[in-house]
Scaffold this motif. Sequence first.
Motif: not given
Length: 305
Positions: A242-268
């Motif tokens: 799709l034209g984006f760098d894909a970053i392996d962020a680990g297991s599903l247990a680690d997905s809290w790091r990309q939930q709303p309001g986290t540092p990675v959220y909506t900053h492109d």
Amino acid sequence: MVQRPPGLLRPARRGQSDEGSHRGRDPIKAREGTRPVAGGPRAKPARSRASRKKVGHPTGARRRATHFPDEDDMKIGIIGAGLIGGTLARRWTQLGHEVSIANSRGPDTLRELAKETGAKAVTVEEAAKAGEVVVVTIPQKAVPDLPKGLFANVPKDVVVIDTGNYYPVRDGSIPELEKGTVESEWVSKLIGRPVIKAFNNIYFSSLAEKGKPKGTPGRVALPIAGDPPEHRAKVLKLVEELGFDAIDAGSLADSWRQQPGTPVYTHDLDAAGVKKALAEAERSRLPEYRKKADDSLKAFFASQK
């Protein structure tokens, strides 16, 4: 200007799906203008594989036949036809994938989107059985309302992607999530399938417009988390296409790091920025992150009055 959070639904107008508008001055459609849409009309069956390899895309990606020469275009089901679901349908049909899309109101309400993109409007049950990948892109409050046993007879090698985000102001209070359960782990439990968390931290407009060829400086990156690893690997490839760098962020247990309001959220962020933001997230601050995102959504709602 207050910006609509990722995947947030427009207020439904008469004749529209409750999962997003596809009528009138659709901002994605208006921006695309005369951009060729691979799904409508679809390529003629007589077209050779060699000629298809010449068909490019503004992101630098080519049709799936180039990436996976031993396979046909991928079949993808999308459950949810809102801003993220509609954008993914547009992008994937442009790349030559066969997309089936469903919403809560039935195929008849998706005729315009199907005509525009070449995606096939189907029922939710049909979308779940559509192919190699199924995307669940609906509000968190709607997950418990999915048909019981939706994935019961879906092959185990089918990848399920969850794009959802929990906003209490929209979804109401969900006690299990308020107590700290990771959002996508909650979704996985409800649907009875492993899921891959992806496309939840990007605005639909960025998803539509910011894909760039691999190697482009500042290319936007997206985190991908979930299990099993082979499912995560498949989604990583789709994101790159799709034209984006894909970053392996680990297991599903680690997905809290990309939930709303986290540092990675909506900053492109670019790849380095995404990795840094994921590392900087602190689980003890999840309530703070959630409140920040929820307050932003409240402000958006207030701006629409």
